[in-house]
Design an enzyme around this catalytic site. Structure first.
Site, PDB file in Angstrom:
ATOM      1  N   LYS A 134       0.875  -1.409   0.094  1.00  0.00           N
ATOM      2  CA  LYS A 134       0.106  -0.019  -0.134  1.00  0.00           C
ATOM      3  C   LYS A 134       0.758   1.052   0.051  1.00  0.00           C
ATOM      4  O   LYS A 134       0.567   2.254   0.681  1.00  0.00           O
ATOM      5  CB  LYS A 134      -0.951   0.026   1.293  1.00  0.00           C
ATOM      6  CG  LYS A 134      -1.851  -1.293   1.194  1.00  0.00           C
ATOM      7  CD  LYS A 134      -2.893  -1.247   2.519  1.00  0.00           C
ATOM      8  CE  LYS A 134      -3.531  -2.333   2.451  1.00  0.00           C
ATOM      9  NZ  LYS A 134      -4.531  -2.423   1.125  1.00  0.00           N
ATOM     10  N   CYS A 135       2.091   1.264  -0.882  1.00  0.00           N
ATOM     11  CA  CYS A 135       2.796   2.392  -0.615  1.00  0.00           C
ATOM     12  C   CYS A 135       2.894   3.054  -2.308  1.00  0.00           C
ATOM     13  O   CYS A 135       2.532   2.534  -3.079  1.00  0.00           O
ATOM     14  CB  CYS A 135       4.440   1.795  -0.685  1.00  0.00           C
ATOM     15  SG  CYS A 135       5.566   2.925  -1.014  1.00  0.00           S
ATOM     16  N   GLY A 136       3.232   4.369  -2.596  1.00  0.00           N
ATOM     17  CA  GLY A 136       3.332   5.185  -3.583  1.00  0.00           C
ATOM     18  C   GLY A 136       4.150   4.443  -4.563  1.00  0.00           C
ATOM     19  O   GLY A 136       3.982   4.622  -5.540  1.00  0.00           O
ATOM     20  N   LEU A 137       5.285   3.637  -4.023  1.00  0.00           N
ATOM     21  CA  LEU A 137       6.141   3.139  -4.663  1.00  0.00           C
ATOM     22  C   LEU A 137       6.018   1.754  -5.156  1.00  0.00           C
ATOM     23  O   LEU A 137       6.616   0.795  -5.822  1.00  0.00           O
ATOM     24  CB  LEU A 137       7.645   2.898  -3.871  1.00  0.00           C
ATOM     25  CG  LEU A 137       8.051   4.385  -3.559  1.00  0.00           C
ATOM     26  CD1 LEU A 137       9.294   4.223  -2.984  1.00  0.00           C
ATOM     27  CD2 LEU A 137       8.338   5.217  -4.806  1.00  0.00           C
ATOM     28  N   THR A 138       4.824   1.160  -4.709  1.00  0.00           N
ATOM     29  CA  THR A 138       4.287  -0.359  -4.953  1.00  0.00           C
ATOM     30  C   THR A 138       4.345  -0.754  -6.404  1.00  0.00           C
ATOM     31  O   THR A 138       4.730  -2.024  -6.822  1.00  0.00           O
ATOM     32  CB  THR A 138       2.878  -0.704  -4.299  1.00  0.00           C
ATOM     33  OG1 THR A 138       3.146  -0.275  -2.897  1.00  0.00           O
ATOM     34  CG2 THR A 138       2.489  -2.069  -4.568  1.00  0.00           C
TER      35      THR A 138
END
Length: 194
Positions: free
Chosen positions: A70-74
């Site tokens: 659930k990360c912007g970098l996922t």
């Protein structure tokens, strides 16, 4: 006279030898150099709960990355999978470590993480059980990756999800890549192909 000189020489030699030994024995522990480790001394569990022995990767270049769902970098999962598929036949492997250390962005169970990776990104590279990559409960692999006294290269701190650690064919840490750097970046691809 010769006997006296011999005895004096023997006693002096014995005394010096004992003093040298005493200095080694009484040397403070913190001045004894640490022995550099390799990644091959670690065993962990994968997402299915099976033992994963890093020694099985001897002779391969390894990219270790801490992941989160659930990360912007996922979306980096997509690029990780792409370089894994492209270079896995060239003695290269990626090992993912889900971690919930940053803004609780990996709350899932092993089953949920596995399903997410498969469904959304078709991940086929080895994924381990969720670990801690910083703080007092940091797992042993990340202690090795972040502490110069163990890896022999440098101290570092995991700054965020998707930080990458590049391990050479001898199991030694060679480079730390910041989270924002994409897996397809020239710094990584050039390292894989050199």
């Amino acid at each position: 006279m010769k006997k006296i000189l011999f005895l004096i020489g023997f006693c002096t030699l014995f005394s010096c030898k004992n003093q040298a030994q005493e200095n080694v024995v009484n040397q403070p522990i913190n001045t004894i150099p640490m022995v550099k480790q390799t990644i091959y001394s670690f065993k962990v569990k994968d997402l299915s709960g099976n033992e994963f022995d890093f020694a099985s990767l001897k002779g391969k270049k390894i990219l270790i990355v801490n992941t989160a769902s659930k990360c912007g970098l996922t979306p980096q999962y997509k690029d990780l999978e792409a370089i894994y598929k492209k270079y896995k036949s060239h003695n290269f492997v990626i090992v993912g470590f889900p971690a919930n250390n940053f803004a609780a962005q990996e709350p899932g169970t092993s089953k949920e993480i596995s399903e997410f990776c498969q469904k959304n990104y078709g991940v086929t590279f080895p994924m381990m059980e969720k670990v801690s990559v910083k703080g007092g409960d940091m797992c042993a692999v990340y202690q090795f990756l972040t502490q110069k006294s163990k890896n022999g290269l440098q101290d570092s701190e995991v700054e965020w999800n998707f930080q990458k650690y590049l391990i050479n064919e001898k199991g030694e840490l060679e480079k730390v890549i910041l989270p924002q750097v994409l897996p397809t970046d020239a710094a990584i691809v050039d390292w894989i192909t050199k």
